[in-house]
Scaffold this motif. Structure first.
Motif, PDB file in Angstrom:
ATOM      1  N   ARG A  53      -5.030  20.644  18.928  1.00  0.00           N
ATOM      2  CA  ARG A  53      -4.433  20.778  17.608  1.00  0.00           C
ATOM      3  C   ARG A  53      -5.466  20.682  16.503  1.00  0.00           C
ATOM      4  N   ALA A  54      -5.106  21.193  15.345  1.00  0.00           N
ATOM      5  CA  ALA A  54      -5.845  20.945  14.110  1.00  0.00           C
ATOM      6  C   ALA A  54      -4.947  20.059  13.263  1.00  0.00           C
ATOM      7  N   ILE A  55      -5.511  18.956  12.780  1.00  0.00           N
ATOM      8  CA  ILE A  55      -4.746  18.025  11.964  1.00  0.00           C
ATOM      9  C   ILE A  55      -5.570  17.634  10.733  1.00  0.00           C
ATOM     10  N   TYR A  56      -4.940  16.904   9.851  1.00  0.00           N
ATOM     11  CA  TYR A  56      -5.581  16.448   8.624  1.00  0.00           C
ATOM     12  C   TYR A  56      -5.889  14.959   8.734  1.00  0.00           C
ATOM     13  N   GLU A  57      -7.145  14.597   8.514  1.00  0.00           N
ATOM     14  CA  GLU A  57      -7.611  13.203   8.486  1.00  0.00           C
ATOM     15  C   GLU A  57      -7.191  12.383   9.713  1.00  0.00           C
ATOM     16  N   HIS A  58      -7.264  12.985  10.894  1.00  0.00           N
ATOM     17  CA  HIS A  58      -6.927  12.314  12.162  1.00  0.00           C
ATOM     18  C   HIS A  58      -5.511  11.751  12.186  1.00  0.00           C
ATOM     19  N   ASP A  59      -4.622  12.320  11.392  1.00  0.00           N
ATOM     20  CA  ASP A  59      -3.230  11.877  11.332  1.00  0.00           C
ATOM     21  C   ASP A  59      -2.377  12.816  12.191  1.00  0.00           C
ATOM     22  N   ASP A  60      -1.879  12.321  13.318  1.00  0.00           N
ATOM     23  CA  ASP A  60      -1.093  13.152  14.234  1.00  0.00           C
ATOM     24  C   ASP A  60       0.139  13.773  13.583  1.00  0.00           C
ATOM     25  N   SER A  61       0.668  13.151  12.548  1.00  0.00           N
ATOM     26  CA  SER A  61       1.846  13.704  11.888  1.00  0.00           C
ATOM     27  C   SER A  61       1.487  14.782  10.870  1.00  0.00           C
ATOM     28  N   ALA A  62       0.188  15.014  10.634  1.00  0.00           N
ATOM     29  CA  ALA A  62      -0.267  16.008   9.656  1.00  0.00           C
ATOM     30  C   ALA A  62      -0.798  17.247  10.376  1.00  0.00           C
ATOM     31  N   LEU A  63       0.095  17.886  11.125  1.00  0.00           N
ATOM     32  CA  LEU A  63      -0.264  19.044  11.940  1.00  0.00           C
ATOM     33  C   LEU A  63      -0.523  20.273  11.074  1.00  0.00           C
ATOM     34  N   LEU A  64      -1.642  20.955  11.362  1.00  0.00           N
ATOM     35  CA  LEU A  64      -2.004  22.175  10.644  1.00  0.00           C
ATOM     36  C   LEU A  64      -1.989  23.410  11.539  1.00  0.00           C
ATOM     37  N   GLY A  65      -2.191  23.236  12.838  1.00  0.00           N
ATOM     38  CA  GLY A  65      -2.200  24.379  13.744  1.00  0.00           C
ATOM     39  C   GLY A  65      -2.429  23.925  15.166  1.00  0.00           C
ATOM     40  N   ARG A  66      -2.269  24.874  16.101  1.00  0.00           N
ATOM     41  CA  ARG A  66      -2.437  24.558  17.513  1.00  0.00           C
ATOM     42  C   ARG A  66      -2.927  25.796  18.243  1.00  0.00           C
ATOM     43  N   VAL A  67      -3.802  25.608  19.211  1.00  0.00           N
ATOM     44  CA  VAL A  67      -4.343  26.720  19.986  1.00  0.00           C
ATOM     45  C   VAL A  67      -3.214  27.498  20.661  1.00  0.00           C
ATOM     46  N   GLY A  68      -2.283  26.808  21.295  1.00  0.00           N
ATOM     47  CA  GLY A  68      -1.198  27.456  22.021  1.00  0.00           C
ATOM     48  C   GLY A  68      -0.298  28.318  21.151  1.00  0.00           C
ATOM     49  N   ALA A  69      -0.215  28.000  19.870  1.00  0.00           N
ATOM     50  CA  ALA A  69       0.600  28.779  18.935  1.00  0.00           C
ATOM     51  C   ALA A  69      -0.178  29.951  18.353  1.00  0.00           C
ATOM     52  N   GLY A  70      -1.489  29.993  18.616  1.00  0.00           N
ATOM     53  CA  GLY A  70      -2.327  31.059  18.064  1.00  0.00           C
ATOM     54  C   GLY A  70      -2.744  30.833  16.625  1.00  0.00           C
ATOM     55  N   THR A  71      -2.397  29.677  16.072  1.00  0.00           N
ATOM     56  CA  THR A  71      -2.756  29.386  14.682  1.00  0.00           C
ATOM     57  C   THR A  71      -4.107  28.693  14.557  1.00  0.00           C
ATOM     58  N   LEU A  72      -4.653  28.253  15.683  1.00  0.00           N
ATOM     59  CA  LEU A  72      -5.988  27.658  15.738  1.00  0.00           C
ATOM     60  C   LEU A  72      -6.778  28.398  16.804  1.00  0.00           C
ATOM     61  N   ARG A  73      -7.943  28.898  16.413  1.00  0.00           N
ATOM     62  CA  ARG A  73      -8.824  29.584  17.345  1.00  0.00           C
ATOM     63  C   ARG A  73     -10.153  28.841  17.395  1.00  0.00           C
ATOM     64  N   LEU A  74     -10.574  28.494  18.602  1.00  0.00           N
ATOM     65  CA  LEU A  74     -11.803  27.737  18.810  1.00  0.00           C
ATOM     66  C   LEU A  74     -12.755  28.549  19.674  1.00  0.00           C
ATOM     67  N   LYS A  75     -14.048  28.433  19.363  1.00  0.00           N
ATOM     68  CA  LYS A  75     -15.056  29.142  20.139  1.00  0.00           C
ATOM     69  C   LYS A  75     -16.348  28.338  20.111  1.00  0.00           C
ATOM     70  N   GLU A  76     -16.923  28.180  21.266  1.00  0.00           N
ATOM     71  CA  GLU A  76     -18.223  27.535  21.352  1.00  0.00           C
ATOM     72  C   GLU A  76     -19.286  28.620  21.251  1.00  0.00           C
ATOM     73  N   ASP A  77     -20.218  28.473  20.312  1.00  0.00           N
ATOM     74  CA  ASP A  77     -21.330  29.419  20.208  1.00  0.00           C
ATOM     75  C   ASP A  77     -22.635  28.636  20.239  1.00  0.00           C
ATOM     76  N   ASP A  78     -23.741  29.256  19.889  1.00  0.00           N
ATOM     77  CA  ASP A  78     -25.024  28.568  19.980  1.00  0.00           C
ATOM     78  C   ASP A  78     -25.215  27.490  18.909  1.00  0.00           C
ATOM     79  N   VAL A  79     -24.358  27.468  17.895  1.00  0.00           N
ATOM     80  CA  VAL A  79     -24.435  26.468  16.828  1.00  0.00           C
ATOM     81  C   VAL A  79     -23.575  25.250  17.139  1.00  0.00           C
ATOM     82  N   GLY A  80     -22.363  25.499  17.647  1.00  0.00           N
ATOM     83  CA  GLY A  80     -21.443  24.394  17.910  1.00  0.00           C
ATOM     84  C   GLY A  80     -20.044  24.886  18.192  1.00  0.00           C
ATOM     85  N   LEU A  81     -19.067  24.097  17.774  1.00  0.00           N
ATOM     86  CA  LEU A  81     -17.659  24.421  17.970  1.00  0.00           C
ATOM     87  C   LEU A  81     -17.129  25.071  16.693  1.00  0.00           C
TER      88      LEU A  81
END
Length: 172
Positions: A53-81
């Motif tokens: 998930r993506a959240i605000y200030e480590h607050d589980d109730s402040a959900l902003l997006g999720r990989v499974g919903a397609g609203t958060l996309r993550l990729k590891e590249d040569d710089v980082g996450l």
């Protein structure tokens, strides 16, 4: 049929940046921590990736997006996450977008469980982690993390540019 519409609601609704950067030390209490390249590979490839998930200030109730919903996309590249996050059309989503635009929120963090790590004196090296969340924050421990607003997805901008060039070719 082609249609042209402009949606003001979508402008400034995607955040992007780096939730973690490889090889950049962070002082955490009495020790220093460094993330190694490949530390997120296992998490991003496994079945549990959909629940990150993506959240605000480590607050589980402040959900902003999720990989499974397609609203958060993550990729590891040569710089980082690297991440892209489509903000929800909620009070929180609008507030986060505005705070990022103003520069009040300018960093990221992440929640994880260490799978493989090495210690050398007071330095912890994270080699593999189970990633549970990224968070948008005003107080990142890793100071080189980034977050900024993108008004439209780069793929759309590229597709529009290609279409424009195709039209120019047809006119000539």
């Amino acid at each position: 049929m082609e249609r042209r519409t402009f949606s003001i609601a979508q402008k400034g609704r995607t955040l992007h940046g780096y939730a973690a950067r490889f090889g950049e030390p962070a002082a955490i209490g009495g020790f220093t921590e460094v993330i190694q390249p490949g530390a997120f590979t296992r998490s991003l490839a496994g079945p549990a990736a959909a629940s990150i998930r993506a959240i605000y200030e480590h607050d589980d109730s402040a959900l902003l997006g999720r990989v499974g919903a397609g609203t958060l996309r993550l990729k590891e590249d040569d710089v980082g996450l690297a991440f892209e996050l489509d903000l929800p059309d909620t009070t929180l989503g609008r507030d986060v977008a505005e705070l990022v635009k103003r520069g009040d929120l300018d960093g990221c963090s992440f929640g994880f469980v260490s799978v493989t790590e090495q210690w050398e004196g007071e330095q912890r090296s994270l080699q593999s982690v189970d990633l549970h969340e990224i968070t948008i924050t005003a107080n990142p421990v890793y100071l080189t993390t980034t977050v900024s607003v993108r008004s439209r997805k780069p793929m759309h901008a590229l597709a529009n540019a290609r279409r424009y060039l195709e039209i120019l070719e047809c006119i000539r």
